[in-house]
Design a protein around this motif. Structure first.
Motif, mmCIF file in Angstrom:
data_model
loop_
_atom_site.group_PDB
_atom_site.id
_atom_site.type_symbol
_atom_site.label_atom_id
_atom_site.label_comp_id
_atom_site.label_asym_id
_atom_site.label_seq_id
_atom_site.Cartn_x
_atom_site.Cartn_y
_atom_site.Cartn_z
ATOM 1 N N ILE A 186 22.114 46.947 -4.952
ATOM 2 C CA ILE A 186 22.148 45.626 -4.529
ATOM 3 C C ILE A 186 21.488 44.508 -4.923
ATOM 4 C CG2 ILE A 186 22.421 44.269 -2.502
ATOM 5 C CD1 ILE A 186 23.144 47.020 -0.927
ATOM 6 N N GLU A 187 20.093 44.925 -5.136
ATOM 7 C CA GLU A 187 19.250 43.836 -5.667
ATOM 8 C C GLU A 187 19.555 43.556 -7.197
ATOM 9 O OE1 GLU A 187 15.399 45.276 -4.856
ATOM 10 O OE2 GLU A 187 15.462 45.025 -2.860
ATOM 11 N N ALA A 188 19.885 44.772 -7.945
ATOM 12 C CA ALA A 188 20.130 44.474 -9.359
ATOM 13 C C ALA A 188 21.262 43.660 -9.517
ATOM 14 C CB ALA A 188 20.391 45.868 -10.156
ATOM 15 N N ILE A 189 22.467 43.881 -8.795
ATOM 16 C CA ILE A 189 23.765 43.174 -8.946
ATOM 17 C C ILE A 189 23.355 41.671 -8.636
ATOM 18 C CG2 ILE A 189 25.958 42.774 -8.008
ATOM 19 C CD1 ILE A 189 26.071 45.473 -7.671
ATOM 20 N N ALA A 195 27.345 37.446 2.009
ATOM 21 C CA ALA A 195 26.079 37.223 1.318
ATOM 22 C C ALA A 195 24.936 37.342 2.694
ATOM 23 C CB ALA A 195 26.084 35.599 0.897
ATOM 24 N N GLY A 196 23.773 38.175 2.157
ATOM 25 C CA GLY A 196 22.785 38.513 3.182
ATOM 26 C C GLY A 196 23.169 39.208 4.210
ATOM 27 N N GLN A 197 24.046 40.110 4.092
ATOM 28 C CA GLN A 197 24.428 41.050 5.252
ATOM 29 C C GLN A 197 24.562 42.465 4.515
ATOM 30 O OE1 GLN A 197 28.003 40.110 7.539
ATOM 31 N NE2 GLN A 197 27.189 37.891 7.553
ATOM 32 N N LEU A 198 24.438 43.555 5.183
ATOM 33 C CA LEU A 198 24.539 44.825 4.712
ATOM 34 C C LEU A 198 25.520 45.628 5.673
ATOM 35 C CD1 LEU A 198 20.637 45.683 3.989
ATOM 36 C CD2 LEU A 198 22.586 45.033 2.551
ATOM 37 N N PRO A 199 26.345 46.491 5.308
ATOM 38 C CA PRO A 199 26.334 47.016 3.991
ATOM 39 C C PRO A 199 27.013 45.844 2.992
ATOM 40 C CG PRO A 199 28.128 48.002 5.024
ATOM 41 C CD PRO A 199 27.152 47.218 6.267
ATOM 42 N N ALA A 200 26.421 45.730 1.888
ATOM 43 C CA ALA A 200 26.975 44.548 0.941
ATOM 44 C C ALA A 200 28.563 44.858 0.463
ATOM 45 C CB ALA A 200 26.014 44.568 -0.365
ATOM 46 N N LEU A 201 29.277 43.928 0.348
ATOM 47 C CA LEU A 201 30.661 43.936 0.068
ATOM 48 C C LEU A 201 30.899 43.205 -0.731
ATOM 49 C CD1 LEU A 201 33.214 45.179 0.922
ATOM 50 C CD2 LEU A 201 33.659 43.205 2.416
ATOM 51 N N TYR A 202 31.473 43.465 -2.210
ATOM 52 C CA TYR A 202 31.819 42.814 -3.320
ATOM 53 C C TYR A 202 33.190 42.603 -3.738
ATOM 54 C CZ TYR A 202 26.641 42.804 -4.059
ATOM 55 O OH TYR A 202 25.523 42.787 -4.027
#
Length: 338
Positions: free
Chosen positions: A86-89, A59-66
């Motif tokens: 990322i913002e949409a997800i 959370a809050g870091q880039l690249p975003a990891l899901y």
């Protein structure tokens, strides 16, 4: 969800790995009908992730990891430049989380409701239930003990109960004739009469000394006996001393001295709280074969406020046997050494 329509045509590139041991693959990510669609570069779907079950590992870091909820081994990495996806997800995840039931909140609400119910029972139901139970289970011998204890406290203010050999014997004969429990005479009470637990009736000496015939004193005794039946003196005591003393009585068989002191003081300071029902009062006079007229005029010399007792006298026009002999009445009038 309106947000799904907004992001229906949004696509992004990312790196997907099916298992921790698998090679990362470049994929196309798009938002479908309640799912996140992960496809290869030939637009063939590789997997679908439920939007309601997507977790972010950093959370809050880039690249975003899901990863899917419960399966951190399968991952999707979205690079820094795919901020729109990322913002949409993230927006969809927040919307879904808000719509989910909140078990913790429901649990706290349930606990709060339970506490409120218990508190209401403690405040409104328990005192009455505890008092009613005590009244049912307290034996007569304990009622007598409490009445005697209260009488001793009244004596501290009024002086010791009046006794004399002849007067006490006459008082005993009067009590037996009227079919009541114990009767005590106090030398300087602040009210003419009262009744205590254990069928104990207390009269002020003036009730005896200020009247020419025993019918008046007997009327006070019978009236207190009617009040005793209509308003249990033990209930009055327990209502006055409160929940803690009610519980103490049930668990230890006693009421604290401080509570008894305070209640005895109340009895002397306050006027009689209740008046008996006139029909019950007249019935009690009839049972004792006692005229109610002398008592009525003793309470109100004009007879205006006690007219029902005077007009409804059950012994009016009838011959009645004397309550006491003249000698006993004189002894009783002098029981306090007057």
């Amino acid at each position: 969800m309106t947000a799904l329509t907004k992001y229906a045509r949004l696509e992004a590139t990312g790196l997907w790995r099916a298992t921790p041991e698998a090679q990362r693959r470049e994929v196309i990510v798009s938002i479908g009908d309640a799912t996140l669609v992960i496809s290869d570069l030939k637009d063939q779907a590789l997997t679908h992730w439920s939007l309601a079950a997507i977790e972010r590992a950093n959370a809050g870091q880039l690249p975003a990891l899901y990863h899917p909820d419960g399966d951190p081994g399968e991952t999707l990495e979205l690079p820094d430049d795919e901020t729109q996806m990322i913002e949409a997800i993230e927006k969809l995840r927040r919307a879904i989380n808000r719509s989910r039931p909140k078990p913790g909140r429901l649990r706290w609400m349930g606990m709060a409701a339970s506490v409120a119910v218990v508190a209401a029972l403690a405040v409104f139901w328990m005192p009455g239930a505890l008092r009613d139970h005590a009244i049912k289970v307290v034996p007569d011998v304990k009622r007598t003990s409490l009445g005697t204890a209260l009488l001793k406290r009244l004596e501290r203010v009024s002086g010791p109960a009046c006794e004399s050999a002849g007067g006490s014997a006459a008082l005993s004969r009067l009590s037996k004739r009227l079919e009541v429990g114990r009767v005590a005479i106090l030398p300087d009470m602040t009210r003419p009469s009262l009744h205590l637990p254990g069928r104990l009736i207390v009269l002020d000496r003036a009730v005896l000394e200020d009247h020419e015939e025993p019918d008046v004193a007997a009327g006070y005794v019978l009236t207190e006996d009617v009040l005793r039946v209509e308003h249990d003196p033990l209930r009055a005591l327990l209502e006055a001393v409160g929940l803690r003393e009610n519980f103490r009585l049930l668990t230890t068989g006693d009421i604290s001295s401080e509570a008894l002191d305070a209640y005895a003081e109340q009895l002397l300071l306050r006027p009689a709280a209740n008046k008996p029902q006139v029909d019950m009062q007249l019935a009690r006079f009839a049972k004792a074969e006692l005229r109610s007229t002398p008592y009525g005029y003793a309470r109100d010399i004009t007879g205006e406020t006690t007219l029902p007792l005077i007009e409804g006298d059950p012994m009016s026009g009838k011959l009645t046997a004397p309550l006491l002999s003249d000698a006993d009445w004189l002894r009783l009038q002098n029981i306090c050494g007057g």
